[in-house]
Design a protein around this motif. Structure first.
Motif, PDB file in Angstrom:
ATOM      1  N   MET A 283      34.160 117.987  52.970  1.00 39.96           N
ATOM      2  CA  MET A 283      35.360 118.654  53.449  1.00 39.96           C
ATOM      3  C   MET A 283      35.545 118.425  54.945  1.00 39.96           C
ATOM      4  SD  MET A 283      37.695 120.242  52.015  1.00 39.96           S
ATOM      5  CE  MET A 283      39.082 121.229  52.358  1.00 39.96           C
ATOM      6  N   ALA A 284      34.427 118.259  55.665  1.00 45.21           N
ATOM      7  CA  ALA A 284      34.505 118.013  57.102  1.00 45.21           C
ATOM      8  C   ALA A 284      35.198 116.687  57.380  1.00 45.21           C
ATOM      9  CB  ALA A 284      33.108 118.034  57.722  1.00 45.21           C
ATOM     10  N   ASN A 285      35.001 115.710  56.486  1.00 42.75           N
ATOM     11  CA  ASN A 285      35.649 114.404  56.665  1.00 42.75           C
ATOM     12  C   ASN A 285      37.159 114.518  56.575  1.00 42.75           C
ATOM     13  OD1 ASN A 285      33.209 113.128  57.011  1.00 42.75           O
ATOM     14  ND2 ASN A 285      33.033 112.542  54.852  1.00 42.75           N
ATOM     15  N   VAL A 286      37.636 115.344  55.680  1.00 43.59           N
ATOM     16  CA  VAL A 286      39.081 115.523  55.507  1.00 43.59           C
ATOM     17  C   VAL A 286      39.685 116.175  56.739  1.00 43.59           C
ATOM     18  CG1 VAL A 286      40.866 116.657  54.146  1.00 43.59           C
ATOM     19  CG2 VAL A 286      38.906 115.631  52.999  1.00 43.59           C
ATOM     20  N   SER A 287      39.059 117.208  57.261  1.00 47.72           N
ATOM     21  CA  SER A 287      39.603 117.873  58.445  1.00 47.72           C
ATOM     22  C   SER A 287      39.529 116.960  59.664  1.00 47.72           C
ATOM     23  CB  SER A 287      38.881 119.187  58.708  1.00 47.72           C
ATOM     24  OG  SER A 287      37.526 118.947  59.026  1.00 47.72           O
ATOM     25  N   GLU A 288      38.485 116.166  59.773  1.00 48.62           N
ATOM     26  CA  GLU A 288      38.368 115.209  60.879  1.00 48.62           C
ATOM     27  C   GLU A 288      39.462 114.144  60.783  1.00 48.62           C
ATOM     28  OE1 GLU A 288      36.880 113.786  64.379  1.00 48.62           O
ATOM     29  OE2 GLU A 288      36.281 115.616  63.336  1.00 48.62           O
ATOM     30  N   TYR A 289      39.722 113.691  59.571  1.00 47.74           N
ATOM     31  CA  TYR A 289      40.786 112.703  59.349  1.00 47.74           C
ATOM     32  C   TYR A 289      42.142 113.271  59.766  1.00 47.74           C
ATOM     33  CZ  TYR A 289      44.147 109.805  56.862  1.00 47.74           C
ATOM     34  OH  TYR A 289      45.213 109.024  56.556  1.00 47.74           O
ATOM     35  N   ILE A 290      42.419 114.501  59.394  1.00 48.71           N
ATOM     36  CA  ILE A 290      43.688 115.133  59.735  1.00 48.71           C
ATOM     37  C   ILE A 290      43.812 115.295  61.245  1.00 48.71           C
ATOM     38  CG2 ILE A 290      45.043 117.259  59.538  1.00 48.71           C
ATOM     39  CD1 ILE A 290      43.973 117.441  56.634  1.00 48.71           C
ATOM     40  N   LYS A 291      42.745 115.716  61.905  1.00 50.35           N
ATOM     41  CA  LYS A 291      42.768 115.869  63.360  1.00 50.35           C
ATOM     42  C   LYS A 291      43.018 114.537  64.048  1.00 50.35           C
ATOM     43  CE  LYS A 291      39.588 119.783  63.553  1.00 50.35           C
ATOM     44  NZ  LYS A 291      38.239 120.212  63.932  1.00 50.35           N
TER      45      LYS A 291
ATOM     46  N   SER B 228      44.395 111.850  62.772  1.00 49.67           N
ATOM     47  CA  SER B 228      45.753 111.397  62.453  1.00 49.67           C
ATOM     48  C   SER B 228      46.776 112.081  63.346  1.00 49.67           C
ATOM     49  CB  SER B 228      46.081 111.674  60.992  1.00 49.67           C
ATOM     50  OG  SER B 228      45.236 110.948  60.154  1.00 49.67           O
ATOM     51  N   TYR B 229      46.604 113.373  63.560  1.00 52.28           N
ATOM     52  CA  TYR B 229      47.526 114.114  64.421  1.00 52.28           C
ATOM     53  C   TYR B 229      47.467 113.598  65.855  1.00 52.28           C
ATOM     54  CZ  TYR B 229      49.705 117.887  66.997  1.00 52.28           C
ATOM     55  OH  TYR B 229      50.509 118.603  67.835  1.00 52.28           O
ATOM     56  N   ILE B 230      46.274 113.371  66.353  1.00 52.61           N
ATOM     57  CA  ILE B 230      46.117 112.850  67.715  1.00 52.61           C
ATOM     58  C   ILE B 230      46.763 111.478  67.841  1.00 52.61           C
ATOM     59  CG2 ILE B 230      44.413 111.994  69.380  1.00 52.61           C
ATOM     60  CD1 ILE B 230      42.582 114.300  68.449  1.00 52.61           C
ATOM     61  N   GLU B 231      46.553 110.640  66.854  1.00 49.55           N
ATOM     62  CA  GLU B 231      47.132 109.300  66.906  1.00 49.55           C
ATOM     63  C   GLU B 231      48.655 109.358  66.877  1.00 49.55           C
ATOM     64  OE1 GLU B 231      46.838 104.989  64.665  1.00 49.55           O
ATOM     65  OE2 GLU B 231      45.290 106.503  64.343  1.00 49.55           O
ATOM     66  N   LEU B 232      49.215 110.204  66.029  1.00 49.66           N
ATOM     67  CA  LEU B 232      50.676 110.296  65.924  1.00 49.66           C
ATOM     68  C   LEU B 232      51.317 110.899  67.169  1.00 49.66           C
ATOM     69  CD1 LEU B 232      51.158 111.372  62.225  1.00 49.66           C
ATOM     70  CD2 LEU B 232      51.812 109.209  63.255  1.00 49.66           C
ATOM     71  N   THR B 233      50.620 111.794  67.840  1.00 45.26           N
ATOM     72  CA  THR B 233      51.213 112.460  69.000  1.00 45.26           C
ATOM     73  C   THR B 233      50.914 111.772  70.321  1.00 45.26           C
ATOM     74  OG1 THR B 233      49.322 113.954  69.146  1.00 45.26           O
ATOM     75  CG2 THR B 233      51.250 114.725  67.910  1.00 45.26           C
ATOM     76  N   GLN B 234      49.806 111.046  70.422  1.00 38.13           N
ATOM     77  CA  GLN B 234      49.411 110.494  71.715  1.00 38.13           C
ATOM     78  C   GLN B 234      49.381 108.977  71.769  1.00 38.13           C
ATOM     79  OE1 GLN B 234      45.685 112.316  72.732  1.00 38.13           O
ATOM     80  NE2 GLN B 234      46.531 114.391  72.664  1.00 38.13           N
ATOM     81  N   LYS B 235      49.166 108.306  70.647  1.00 40.44           N
ATOM     82  CA  LYS B 235      48.975 106.857  70.675  1.00 40.44           C
ATOM     83  C   LYS B 235      50.160 106.065  70.140  1.00 40.44           C
ATOM     84  CE  LYS B 235      43.968 107.266  70.279  1.00 40.44           C
ATOM     85  NZ  LYS B 235      42.791 106.912  69.480  1.00 40.44           N
ATOM     86  N   VAL B 236      50.989 106.668  69.333  1.00 43.16           N
ATOM     87  CA  VAL B 236      52.123 105.972  68.733  1.00 43.16           C
ATOM     88  C   VAL B 236      53.287 105.980  69.709  1.00 43.16           C
ATOM     89  CG1 VAL B 236      53.802 106.036  66.844  1.00 43.16           C
ATOM     90  CG2 VAL B 236      51.414 106.544  66.396  1.00 43.16           C
ATOM     91  N   THR B 237      53.925 104.815  69.848  1.00 39.02           N
ATOM     92  CA  THR B 237      55.126 104.724  70.671  1.00 39.02           C
ATOM     93  C   THR B 237      56.333 104.871  69.753  1.00 39.02           C
ATOM     94  OG1 THR B 237      54.002 103.208  72.152  1.00 39.02           O
ATOM     95  CG2 THR B 237      56.389 103.294  72.298  1.00 39.02           C
TER      96      THR B 237
END
Length: 63
Positions: A1-9, A11-20
């Motif tokens: 379950m920790a892997n799923v929450s880490e993946y979501i975190k 993904s959120y960081i990538e979508l908000t900070q790394k994606v142009t």
């Protein structure tokens, strides 16, 4: 379950900070370009369909 929450975190960081993300103007121009390309391709397919239909009608009427 920790892997799923880490993946979501991550993904959120990538979508908000790394994606142009495109600007509204860039998005509109891309949408217009796609619409024009789709219309041109549809017209080409329609034309080919009409020509093939005409040729097949002439072929079958000559039999």
């Amino acid at each position: 379950m920790a892997n799923v929450s880490e993946y979501i975190k991550e993904s959120y960081i990538e979508l908000t900070q790394k994606v142009t993300w495109p600007t509204w103007r860039e998005l509109q121009s891309s949408a217009v370009l796609v619409l024009i390309a789709a219309i041109i391709i549809a017209m080409l397919i329609f034309g080919m369909d009409q020509v093939i239909g005409l040729l097949l009608n002439k072929f079958y009427s000559s039999l």
